[in-house]
Motif scaffolding. Structure first.
Motif, PDB file in Angstrom:
ATOM      1  N   LEU A 213       0.845  -1.191   0.000  1.00  0.00           N
ATOM      2  CA  LEU A 213       0.000   0.000   0.000  1.00  0.00           C
ATOM      3  C   LEU A 213       0.884   1.245   0.000  1.00  0.00           C
ATOM      4  CD1 LEU A 213      -2.606  -1.254   2.633  1.00  0.00           C
ATOM      5  CD2 LEU A 213      -2.991  -1.012   0.177  1.00  0.00           C
ATOM      6  N   THR A 214       0.272   2.405   0.178  1.00  0.00           N
ATOM      7  CA  THR A 214       0.987   3.674   0.175  1.00  0.00           C
ATOM      8  C   THR A 214       0.754   4.382   1.502  1.00  0.00           C
ATOM      9  OG1 THR A 214       0.702   3.879  -2.219  1.00  0.00           O
ATOM     10  CG2 THR A 214       1.263   5.884  -1.015  1.00  0.00           C
ATOM     11  N   ASP A 215       1.838   4.842   2.145  1.00  0.00           N
ATOM     12  CA  ASP A 215       1.673   5.483   3.449  1.00  0.00           C
ATOM     13  C   ASP A 215       1.343   6.963   3.318  1.00  0.00           C
ATOM     14  OD1 ASP A 215       4.040   6.936   3.036  1.00  0.00           O
ATOM     15  OD2 ASP A 215       5.243   5.686   4.373  1.00  0.00           O
ATOM     16  N   GLN A 216       1.190   7.643   4.445  1.00  0.00           N
ATOM     17  CA  GLN A 216       0.762   9.044   4.442  1.00  0.00           C
ATOM     18  C   GLN A 216       1.831   9.986   3.903  1.00  0.00           C
ATOM     19  OE1 GLN A 216       1.553   7.273   7.239  1.00  0.00           O
ATOM     20  NE2 GLN A 216       1.628   8.606   9.051  1.00  0.00           N
ATOM     21  N   ASN A 217       3.037   9.468   3.692  1.00  0.00           N
ATOM     22  CA  ASN A 217       4.097  10.268   3.085  1.00  0.00           C
ATOM     23  C   ASN A 217       4.249   9.992   1.592  1.00  0.00           C
ATOM     24  OD1 ASN A 217       4.990  11.564   5.554  1.00  0.00           O
ATOM     25  ND2 ASN A 217       5.795   9.563   6.151  1.00  0.00           N
ATOM     26  N   GLY A 218       3.340   9.187   1.053  1.00  0.00           N
ATOM     27  CA  GLY A 218       3.366   8.891  -0.366  1.00  0.00           C
ATOM     28  C   GLY A 218       4.333   7.794  -0.754  1.00  0.00           C
ATOM     29  N   LYS A 219       4.881   7.078   0.223  1.00  0.00           N
ATOM     30  CA  LYS A 219       5.840   6.010  -0.056  1.00  0.00           C
ATOM     31  C   LYS A 219       5.144   4.648  -0.049  1.00  0.00           C
ATOM     32  CE  LYS A 219       9.762   8.511   1.953  1.00  0.00           C
ATOM     33  NZ  LYS A 219      10.841   8.479   2.979  1.00  0.00           N
ATOM     34  N   ARG A 220       5.548   3.795  -0.967  1.00  0.00           N
ATOM     35  CA  ARG A 220       4.999   2.449  -0.993  1.00  0.00           C
ATOM     36  C   ARG A 220       5.537   1.668   0.208  1.00  0.00           C
ATOM     37  NH1 ARG A 220       0.555   1.115  -3.436  1.00  0.00           N
ATOM     38  NH2 ARG A 220       1.257  -0.949  -4.128  1.00  0.00           N
ATOM     39  N   MET A 221       4.667   0.870   0.784  1.00  0.00           N
ATOM     40  CA  MET A 221       5.009   0.127   1.989  1.00  0.00           C
ATOM     41  C   MET A 221       4.383  -1.255   1.913  1.00  0.00           C
ATOM     42  SD  MET A 221       4.106   1.120   5.929  1.00  0.00           S
ATOM     43  CE  MET A 221       4.367  -0.065   7.245  1.00  0.00           C
ATOM     44  N   THR A 222       5.135  -2.271   2.303  1.00  0.00           N
ATOM     45  CA  THR A 222       4.598  -3.628   2.343  1.00  0.00           C
ATOM     46  C   THR A 222       4.547  -4.102   3.794  1.00  0.00           C
ATOM     47  OG1 THR A 222       6.686  -4.857   2.230  1.00  0.00           O
ATOM     48  CG2 THR A 222       5.746  -4.061   0.132  1.00  0.00           C
ATOM     49  N   ASP A 223       3.908  -5.223   4.005  1.00  0.00           N
ATOM     50  CA  ASP A 223       3.832  -5.816   5.338  1.00  0.00           C
ATOM     51  C   ASP A 223       5.221  -6.149   5.877  1.00  0.00           C
ATOM     52  OD1 ASP A 223       3.947  -9.153   4.710  1.00  0.00           O
ATOM     53  OD2 ASP A 223       3.399  -7.820   3.090  1.00  0.00           O
ATOM     54  N   GLN A 224       6.191  -6.358   4.998  1.00  0.00           N
ATOM     55  CA  GLN A 224       7.533  -6.700   5.451  1.00  0.00           C
ATOM     56  C   GLN A 224       8.175  -5.577   6.257  1.00  0.00           C
ATOM     57  OE1 GLN A 224       9.082  -9.767   5.215  1.00  0.00           O
ATOM     58  NE2 GLN A 224       6.968 -10.257   4.684  1.00  0.00           N
ATOM     59  N   ALA A 225       7.730  -4.347   6.037  1.00  0.00           N
ATOM     60  CA  ALA A 225       8.256  -3.218   6.816  1.00  0.00           C
ATOM     61  C   ALA A 225       7.846  -3.311   8.280  1.00  0.00           C
ATOM     62  CB  ALA A 225       7.768  -1.905   6.220  1.00  0.00           C
ATOM     63  N   LEU A 226       6.840  -4.122   8.575  1.00  0.00           N
ATOM     64  CA  LEU A 226       6.357  -4.275   9.949  1.00  0.00           C
ATOM     65  C   LEU A 226       6.875  -5.546  10.608  1.00  0.00           C
ATOM     66  CD1 LEU A 226       2.641  -3.223   9.352  1.00  0.00           C
ATOM     67  CD2 LEU A 226       4.507  -1.807  10.238  1.00  0.00           C
ATOM     68  N   ALA A 227       7.671  -6.326   9.888  1.00  0.00           N
ATOM     69  CA  ALA A 227       8.192  -7.575  10.438  1.00  0.00           C
ATOM     70  C   ALA A 227       8.948  -7.312  11.728  1.00  0.00           C
ATOM     71  CB  ALA A 227       9.105  -8.255   9.421  1.00  0.00           C
ATOM     72  N   GLY A 228       8.686  -8.129  12.734  1.00  0.00           N
ATOM     73  CA  GLY A 228       9.330  -7.960  14.029  1.00  0.00           C
ATOM     74  C   GLY A 228       8.604  -7.023  14.968  1.00  0.00           C
ATOM     75  N   LYS A 229       7.519  -6.406  14.499  1.00  0.00           N
ATOM     76  CA  LYS A 229       6.726  -5.487  15.319  1.00  0.00           C
ATOM     77  C   LYS A 229       5.350  -6.088  15.626  1.00  0.00           C
ATOM     78  CE  LYS A 229       9.231  -1.540  15.314  1.00  0.00           C
ATOM     79  NZ  LYS A 229       9.572  -0.756  16.525  1.00  0.00           N
TER      80      LYS A 229
END
Length: 202
Positions: free
Chosen positions: A46-62
């Protein structure tokens, strides 16, 4: 049950009813995660509030607090987000090292209006670490389906419409597995929310 149906009918209402046993399973004092084994969650891009693409992998470990709503919601969403914010801040005050492992995430179910810029402005009133996510209609439909969140467009002409949606708040494990539904029903307090984080975040 912490699901606001708001006149949902058909498949969306049926989906919410399927979640009912999972909600009820969390009522007793058990050491096992109430949602253990439930098919909730999954990969996303998806796309975050800063306009950057983000995947679930960015949340790994959280640990992730996952909430679905929309910025034009007049009551339920801001109330829930305020409770999530206050509850997480209470947990941060009590156990800052553990709280640092928790990432709150807001996923819009109204991508037509909730652009990254809109989300950035809206979420500024809530927890400073809150991530807002938007995307195409298909991308939002896919993640909402994966999390069992029913939604549909409600009444209103042009851009002045409401959205019907479920308002369950999920706590997900660092590996992305579902743990529990967080307490955000009317009458719940930030201390209730923090207490549930204390129970599961290790």
């Amino acid at each position: 049950m912490n699901i606001a149906l708001r006149n949902l009918r058909g498949p969306a209402a049926a989906l919410a009813l399927l979640l009912a046993p999972l909600v009820l399973s969390g009522c007793g004092p058990s050491s096992e995660a109430p949602l253990a084994g439930a098919r909730i969650g999954g990969p996303f891009a998806l796309t975050d509030q800063n306009g950057k693409r983000m995947t679930d992998q960015a949340l790994a470990g959280k640990y992730r607090i996952m909430y679905f709503g929309y910025s034009y919601c007049p009551d339920v969403c801001p109330t829930d987000l305020a409770l999530i914010t206050a509850g997480l801040k209470a947990f941060e005050a009590k156990a800052p090292a553990l709280a640092a492992k928790v990432q709150p995430v807001f996923v819009t179910i109204d991508p037509a209006r909730d652009t990254p810029a809109r989300l950035k402005t809206y979420l500024a009133d809530f927890h400073p670490r809150l991530i807002g996510l938007t995307g195409s209609a298909a991308e939002i439909a896919a993640i909402a389906r994966a999390y069992g969140v029913p939604y549909s467009r409600g009444e209103g002409a042009g851009d002045a419409y409401m959205m019907n949606h479920g308002n369950q708040v999920y706590l997900m494990a660092p590996d992305g597995a579902p743990i529990a539904l967080m307490p955000t029903e009317p009458g719940r307090t930030p201390q209730d929310f923090a207490g549930e984080l204390t129970r599961w975040v290790k």
